[in-house]
Every structure is written in C-alpha cells, then in structure tokens.
Design an enzyme around this catalytic site. Structure first.
Site, PDB file in Angstrom:
ATOM      1  N   GLN A 262     -14.143   5.008  10.724  1.00  0.00           N
ATOM      2  CA  GLN A 262     -15.519   4.830  11.165  1.00  0.00           C
ATOM      3  C   GLN A 262     -15.741   3.438  11.759  1.00  0.00           C
ATOM      4  O   GLN A 262     -16.553   3.260  12.665  1.00  0.00           O
ATOM      5  CB  GLN A 262     -16.480   5.076  10.002  1.00  0.00           C
ATOM      6  CG  GLN A 262     -16.431   6.502   9.478  1.00  0.00           C
ATOM      7  CD  GLN A 262     -16.643   7.552  10.564  1.00  0.00           C
ATOM      8  OE1 GLN A 262     -17.689   7.591  11.214  1.00  0.00           O
ATOM      9  NE2 GLN A 262     -15.642   8.402  10.781  1.00  0.00           N
ATOM     10  N   HIS A 265     -15.548   2.857  15.624  1.00  0.00           N
ATOM     11  CA  HIS A 265     -16.614   3.249  16.546  1.00  0.00           C
ATOM     12  C   HIS A 265     -17.212   2.052  17.270  1.00  0.00           C
ATOM     13  O   HIS A 265     -17.457   2.097  18.472  1.00  0.00           O
ATOM     14  CB  HIS A 265     -17.734   3.969  15.772  1.00  0.00           C
ATOM     15  CG  HIS A 265     -17.545   5.434  15.652  1.00  0.00           C
ATOM     16  ND1 HIS A 265     -17.820   6.312  16.669  1.00  0.00           N
ATOM     17  CD2 HIS A 265     -17.127   6.192  14.612  1.00  0.00           C
ATOM     18  CE1 HIS A 265     -17.570   7.543  16.277  1.00  0.00           C
ATOM     19  NE2 HIS A 265     -17.143   7.502  15.027  1.00  0.00           N
ATOM     20  N   GLU A 331     -25.062   7.245   5.912  1.00  0.00           N
ATOM     21  CA  GLU A 331     -24.917   8.338   6.882  1.00  0.00           C
ATOM     22  C   GLU A 331     -23.843   9.313   6.397  1.00  0.00           C
ATOM     23  O   GLU A 331     -24.060  10.522   6.314  1.00  0.00           O
ATOM     24  CB  GLU A 331     -24.539   7.755   8.241  1.00  0.00           C
ATOM     25  CG  GLU A 331     -24.287   8.805   9.312  1.00  0.00           C
ATOM     26  CD  GLU A 331     -23.727   8.216  10.587  1.00  0.00           C
ATOM     27  OE1 GLU A 331     -23.826   8.885  11.619  1.00  0.00           O
ATOM     28  OE2 GLU A 331     -23.173   7.091  10.557  1.00  0.00           O
ATOM     29  N   HIS A 332     -22.666   8.782   6.099  1.00  0.00           N
ATOM     30  CA  HIS A 332     -21.550   9.586   5.578  1.00  0.00           C
ATOM     31  C   HIS A 332     -21.187   9.093   4.184  1.00  0.00           C
ATOM     32  O   HIS A 332     -20.969   7.894   3.990  1.00  0.00           O
ATOM     33  CB  HIS A 332     -20.304   9.448   6.460  1.00  0.00           C
ATOM     34  CG  HIS A 332     -20.527   9.713   7.917  1.00  0.00           C
ATOM     35  ND1 HIS A 332     -20.617   8.698   8.858  1.00  0.00           N
ATOM     36  CD2 HIS A 332     -20.669  10.871   8.591  1.00  0.00           C
ATOM     37  CE1 HIS A 332     -20.802   9.230  10.049  1.00  0.00           C
ATOM     38  NE2 HIS A 332     -20.842  10.545   9.920  1.00  0.00           N
ATOM     39  N   ASP A 365     -16.783  14.985  11.845  1.00  0.00           N
ATOM     40  CA  ASP A 365     -17.053  14.517  13.200  1.00  0.00           C
ATOM     41  C   ASP A 365     -16.721  15.572  14.243  1.00  0.00           C
ATOM     42  O   ASP A 365     -17.291  15.556  15.341  1.00  0.00           O
ATOM     43  CB  ASP A 365     -16.237  13.253  13.494  1.00  0.00           C
ATOM     44  CG  ASP A 365     -16.806  12.019  12.822  1.00  0.00           C
ATOM     45  OD1 ASP A 365     -17.999  12.038  12.466  1.00  0.00           O
ATOM     46  OD2 ASP A 365     -16.063  11.041  12.649  1.00  0.00           O
ATOM     47  N   HIS A 424     -69.640  23.434   9.153  1.00  0.00           N
ATOM     48  CA  HIS A 424     -68.486  24.239   8.767  1.00  0.00           C
ATOM     49  C   HIS A 424     -68.945  25.537   8.099  1.00  0.00           C
ATOM     50  O   HIS A 424     -68.480  26.632   8.420  1.00  0.00           O
ATOM     51  CB  HIS A 424     -67.590  23.458   7.796  1.00  0.00           C
ATOM     52  CG  HIS A 424     -66.728  22.423   8.453  1.00  0.00           C
ATOM     53  ND1 HIS A 424     -67.242  21.379   9.165  1.00  0.00           N
ATOM     54  CD2 HIS A 424     -65.364  22.269   8.483  1.00  0.00           C
ATOM     55  CE1 HIS A 424     -66.251  20.626   9.617  1.00  0.00           C
ATOM     56  NE2 HIS A 424     -65.096  21.142   9.205  1.00  0.00           N
TER      57      HIS A 424
END
Length: 440
Positions: A262, A265, A331-332, A365, A424
């Site tokens: 990761q 990236h 995230e992961h 992924d 109403h």
C-alpha cells in the site's frame, strides 16, 4: 517507521484519537488548494482545465473529450491477459454489487394506508480514475460496475492526460472503460476533474453530474469536500491506508509485504502495524527495511513509511489493539491473528476487513469481488465504502385512502395545533368539508 508505544497507558477515546498517526498538515494544505482549483474551474471552465493540464500533467493541446476511436484502439491493443483479468474482475464485482441493491418493501400502516420504500438510482454519475503514479484501471471496474448495477443511466469518466501517451488517458484505463461500454470520457486530472463534474464545462460537452465517485490523492478527496452540497459524493477516498493487527504467531514477512504494497501507491500513503508482541514488531521493522529496498518504487515506499502517517504501534493486549484500530478507522484492515475469523466481529470501524494472512489487501484491490474505493482519514467510523447503494436514493411513497385519512385526522389536528401550524390541520380538514355547490 516510527514507533508509538502505548503500553501501560489507559487512554480515553479523545486520547486514543490524538495518538493516531495522521498527516494532518498535508490534508489541511490540500483542502485549501483543492478549493481554489474547483472554484477556478467553475468560473473559467475549459481555460482553467487546460492551464491545470499544462501545470500538473505537462500536457498541452490535448482532446479533453476523448474521441470514441481512442477507446476502441485501446481495447484492441490491451494485452490478452490484462483483458481477461479485467473481465474476471468485472464479473466478480458485478456479483458482489448485486447483493447491495435492496428490494422495494411495502408497509401496511392500516387498512387503506400504505408506505412503499423504494430505491431510485441517481440520473448521472461522474467517475474519477487516478492515472498519475499508478494507472488504476481496476478503479474503472470498482466505480462503473456498482453504478450500472444500481441502474444509473448516464456515466461519465475522467482521468488525467498522460504526457507519455501524447495527451491521451492511459490506454489500460481506456480499455477498461470500453469493456464496460463507457464512451463519455474526459482527459482531466485531479481536483479539476471533481470541479468539472460538479459544475459542468459546456465548452467540452460535460454536463454536471448528480454524484461523484472514485479514489485519488488528498487533493481529490479535498475537492470532493469542496463540492459537497453541490453534488453528492462517495466517501473521501484519499491517499491509501492500511492497518495490520497481528499477534505473536504472525509471519513478519507477510506483514511487511502488505505494508509495502500500500505504501507504493503514494508518498502520502499510510501504513500502520499494531501488535502486543514486541519481538514481532522488531522482526517486522527489519523485514520492512529489507523488502522496501528491493521493490520497484523503493523511494516512494520509504517516503510513505517514514512519514508522520505511518507507524508501528505497541499495545498491551488484544483489547487495546481493537480500541486503537476502531479509533483509527482504517481504509483497509488486515487481521493476522490465530483467531482472525472470530476476532473480526470486534473490529467495527474499517472500510473493509481482510481476515487472515491469506487475504491480503491487494486481493481486494483487484479480484476479491469487494470494492476497493473506501473511506480514508478516519471516516470509516461513520461512512461506508463504494457500492451500488452509493448511487441509490431511498424514497418513501405514501398512499392513503379517505377512510385511512379519517383514522389519522384527529392526530394531525392535535399535533398541528401543538406546533402552532394550524394550516397543516386545515389542509386535512379540507378533505372533509362539504363540496360547495356552484350556482348555474
């Protein structure tokens, strides 16, 4: 990687959140810059986009609206094994996304009184696909397939123009779009693409969308925040994050490999390892150092791992590891635990949970069938990853007949009076008033 030692400390929720490693300064800077870019696109349209392409992508004079023949050329040229992998991923993600579409449900409140809960797709979606450091063709699949499964009728895609491709989008991204039948594609990158989707750019034929989805760096995530309220967005899927929780039986080689996977990236990527086994932490640190030097993007990996957003975290026990992970809300999340399947239930805040050492994030992924567009920056505490539901709006369709309205009449009148909103109640009473006779 830095080491954060939380052993022997009893932390409150606020203290735990403060201990979480984050690159907060980088995100604050990204928000300010992205907001300016989005506003410039809103005001100056195509002119702004071309200036951004020259500044950020080193591209000039390119076709912003991608001709259809570019898509077909890319599809014809893609390697057979890549096409086969894309087709397999499409099939798996389509199956995984189909389970996310709720069925309409009808509730009978009483005789003649019913409510139908239905799910309506949005009309138009803009999908952003990164293409700078990594041309994420898999993200085309992850974004387009759920939107198609949800029933979205109009899907546009944007990705940065590539200097190496003569101003075209990366061909593998174009090939993936062509496989999915997407022919409205724009060569626009970064925060500018988010602004273009939100506000439209008539000069290039781009109409505004209803929802924007897709991953990107912190500038892309911040641009989504800047257009919130103008359009809907998925979670702010910014620079990638991985958090691994492991016990003393885990394999340090696999943990290091997954952290690095990761970190490659982006320099802003976050890699965090949490354990109550100090000896394992030392072995993982050694493996990270050895493996990082051998990987293709070693410089990028080292920058990510040495940044303030990455760390090895030492805790006293499993309960402390769970508390830290849920505060971080990665995230992961990978669980390298002897009882990972049973332990997974305790880890409640994560974009996606990968159970056991044979379920690496890189599987998710590409080929797991799950979606890899997930919330970052702690948003997994309250937000979900991308799915078919991202593109659906729940609506209640209410239908009462006169007898059912009669049953509710007194309640409406009482509450309308209590709230000082008499009209109403009068609107209901009008249904019971005699119909006036009109004289001829």
């Amino acid at each position: 990687m830095q080491t954060i030692d939380l052993r022997g400390r009893s932390l409150s929720t606020a203290e735990m959140l403060a201990a979480v490693p984050r690159a907060t300064a980088a995100r604050a800077e990204a928000l300010a810059t992205a907001t300016e870019i989005v506003e410039d696109v809103r005001v100056r349209g195509e002119e702004s986009l071309r200036e951004q392409a020259e500044r950020f992508d080193r591209v000039t004079g390119h076709a912003i609206r991608v001709p259809r023949e570019h898509l077909q050329e890319a599809l014809a040229a893609v390697a057979p094994e890549v096409r086969a992998a894309l087709e397999a991923a499409i099939e798996r993600v389509r199956r995984g996304s189909a389970a996310q579409v709720p069925e309409d449900r009808e509730t009978q409140i009483g005789p003649g009184a019913r409510i139908v809960q239905r799910w309506q797709p949005v009309g138009r979606v803009g999908v952003y696909i990164p293409g700078g450091k990594a041309p994420l063709a898999s993200s085309v699949v992850m974004n387009v397939v759920p939107a198609q499964v949800a029933g979205v009728g109009s899907i546009a895609l944007a990705s940065p123009p590539q200097q190496s491709e003569g101003g075209r989008i990366h061909p593998t991204i174009l090939a993936a779009a062509a496989l999915l039948g997407i022919d409205e594609v724009y060569a626009i990158g970064g925060a500018g693409a988010i602004g273009a989707f939100a506000h439209g750019v008539s000069a290039v034929g781009l109409d505004p969308v209803d929802v924007i989805s897709g991953p990107g760096n912190n500038f892309v995530a911040s641009a989504k925040r800047a257009v919130a309220g103008v359009v809907g967005t998925d979670s702010e899927a910014g620079a990638t994050e991985i958090l691994i929780v492991a016990d003393d039986q885990a394999d340090p080689r696999l943990i290091a490999a997954d952290l690095i996977s990761q970190a490659e990236h982006d320099e802003q990527a976050s890699a965090v390892f949490v354990t109550d086994a100090p000896a394992l932490a030392e072995r993982v640190a050694h493996e990270v150092e050895q493996q990082a030097g051998r990987t293709r993007h070693a410089e990028r990996v080292r920058a990510a791992l040495s940044g303030p957003q990455s760390a090895i975290v030492l805790v006293d026990d499993r309960a402390a590891a769970v508390a830290f992970s849920n505060a971080y809300a990665p995230e992961h999340l990978e669980l390298h635990l002897v009882d990972a399947a049973q332990a997974a239930a305790s880890f409640t805040s994560a974009g996606a949970v990968f159970v056991g050492d044979q379920t690496p994030v890189s599987l998710g992924d590409y080929m797991a069938g799950s979606n890899h567009v997930l919330p970052t920056g702690g948003q997994a505490r309250y937000a979900s990853g991308l799915g078919a539901y991202t593109f659906l709006r729940p609506q209640q369709v209410v239908a009462y007949d006169h007898a059912a309205l009669t049953e509710a009449r007194a309640g409406v009148a009482a509450l309308a009076s209590a709230e000082l909103l008499p009209a109403h109640g009068e609107a209901v009473e009008a249904r019971f008033a005699p119909v006036p006779v009109t004289e001829a």
